[in-house]
Design an enzyme around this catalytic site. Structure first.
Site: not given
Ligand code: ADP
Ligand code: MG
Length: 475
Positions: A307, A128, A369, A150
């Site tokens: 990242k 995503r 997260g 998610s």
């Protein structure tokens, strides 16, 4: 300075009586269709509550939405090539793994399986890519998730809910501006495709899950869709603690859990350092990575999603080794400033920028997260503390994307008063990729979600934070 603002798809505020009635219907629609989750503070296996969501879809420029969907396959190819490029991962992560224990542990597993030779050459990516609009209403990539992406299971429900609400309010004509969304079916299909590639009809798909899964409806929606599409396939759910007791590797590298052979290992945990509660959990992660099961994601895909890799790809000239000129031009348009904090002149300059104008940046450690980033004046404090230590290699400095506000009704499981609030929205584009070092078999864009948070909240985590589910209304 006044922030830019996008107007909602219908006139608001709604009269109180109409609002109360439609909110009531929308909440029941959400409950009945599973736009719900377990409560994180008072978990009860027999109860879910509605997730937070916006009553109306969020206006989003059509061009920018199409830009995001059309670039997805290129971004996925890029991730795939990075994941299978050992030199690039080595060079990009070498200073970070000296100071960041979590990335270092992941890298150790990667190095082990790479040196042994991958027992399974294919990886499954259920990705995503996330975007905020900037002040000029252009999409800028926030990050690309390669693990546990998610809400693909719930996102189509939100689009349907918004269509229902618009029709209820007498605006059925506007529902044509809500793009079709097949993220749930398609994520299930990605897992089925990987299962098929494994070529053992007895084998199962393993969902590796947290001890307590709040986002249960999202995960079950994908699981139940798998069974609906192919009644032959069994999905099992296991925590790392279960796997410590039940998982083994056969000499032929088959992953065995209890009596099951695992064809696909799908992580819905393992992206956060807190999931690795003991060395035994790290050993199980290594065991899975060593197996012949197709991993979603494989360890190299997880590392490609850091990242630090995102930062490296944004440096001048780097994309050349992975993409052609026309692809590079498009990809660079969606990147925003990303600065390394290495101990060199460029790193010193980035530290100085962050200290002098902290409001222009976000400081990010190598974590996923939500809830890990540093914002505003805290950036100055952290950078001044890190100043000339190697520890600063654990962070990436990113330009702050000043997204437009939009008014909407923000609903949730509490009985708050239904008032219009200022919100900020982040678009996520879903995609599937399956391939090995030499060959990409599947690579496609498969849907979208919007995650929306109240203005003023730094992060819009939907499980832990203040965010809610939303869908785009194309303008
Ligand atoms: P995580 O892996 O924790 O999800 P993200 O990079 O997605 O990390 O950052 C978490 C949240 O912080 C994003 O969802 C967004 O709301 C906010 N954020 C991240 N980067 C930026 C940025 N450059 N500008 C503005 N907000 C940002
Ligand atoms: Mg994120």
């Amino acid at each position: 300075m006044k922030k830019s603002q996008l107007s909602l798809c219908i006139d608001v505020p709604l009269p109180d009586d109409i609002l109360d009635e439609v909110v009531d219907k929308a909440k029941d629609y959400a409950l009945m269709n599973g736009l719900s989750m377990h409560s994180s503070d008072c978990f009860d296996r027999n109860c879910v509550k509605i997730s937070r969501f916006t009553l109306l879809p969020t206006s989003f420029p059509r061009n920018e939405f199409e830009k995001a969907t059309s670039i997805q396959a290129t971004l996925q190819k890029l991730m795939h090539k990075v994941a299978y490029n050992q030199d690039f991962l080595n060079n990009t992560l070498k200073s970070t793994i000296k100071v960041d224990d979590f990335t270092a542990e992941l890298f150790k597993i990667y190095k082990t399986v790479y040196e042994e030779g991958y027992a399974q050459s294919y990886s499954l990516g259920l990705l995503r890519s996330d975007y905020l609009l900037n002040g000029d209403l252009e999409i800028k990539q926030v990050e690309l998730n390669t693990i546990s992406s998610s809400f693909a299971g719930l996102a189509p429900l939100v689009s349907n809910l918004h269509k229902f609400v618009l029709s209820e309010l007498g605006h059925h004509d506007k529902t044509k501006n809500l793009p079709e969304n097949y993220s749930c079916v398609q994520y299930a299909q990605g897992l089925i495709d990987a299962w098929t590639l494994y070529k053992n009809t007895e084998a199962v798909i393993l969902f590796i899950v947290e001890e307590i899964t709040c986002n249960i409806c999202d995960q079950r929606a994908i699981e139940f869709e798998i069974r609906r599409v192919n009644p032959q396939i069994r999905v099992i759910r296991r925590t790392f603690a279960d796997l410590i007791k039940q998982a083994q590797l056969r000499p032929n590298k088959e992953l065995i859990v209890g009596n099951h052979i695992v064809a696909v290992a799908y992580y819905r945990t393992g992206y956060q350092s807190t999931a690795y509660t003991s060395n035994d959990v790290w050993s199980i992660r290594l065991l899975i990575e060593r197996s012949r099961a197709i991993k979603c994601p494989s360890i190299q895909y997880q590392l490609a999603g850091t990242k630090k890799v995102q930062e490296a790809l944004a440096q001048p000239g780097v994309l050349k080794q992975f993409l052609d000129e026309s692809e590079i031009t498009k990809v660079l348009k969606i990147f925003t400033g990303l600065y390394a904090l290495e101990l060199n002149e460029a790193g010193d300059k980035a530290v100085a920028m962050g200290i002098s104008q902290p409001e222009k940046y976000v400081l990010k450690p190598q974590r996923e997260g939500g809830g890990n980033n540093v914002y505003g004046t805290d950036i100055k404090i952290v950078l001044e503390t890190l100043k000339n230590s190697e520890e600063r290699n654990a962070y990436t400095l990113m330009e702050y994307i000043d997204a437009p506000l939009q008014n909407n009704y923000f609903l949730g499981p509490n009985n708050d008063k239904n008032t219009l609030v200022d919100l900020i929205s982040e678009l996520g584009i879903y995609g599937i990729i399956i391939g090995d070092e030499n060959d990409i078999k599947v690579n496609k864009q498969v849907g979208h979600v919007i995650r929306t948070k109240p203005f003023g909240e730094n992060e819009g985590g939907i499980i832990a934070g203040a965010g809610g589910l939303d869908s785009p209304y194309l303008i």
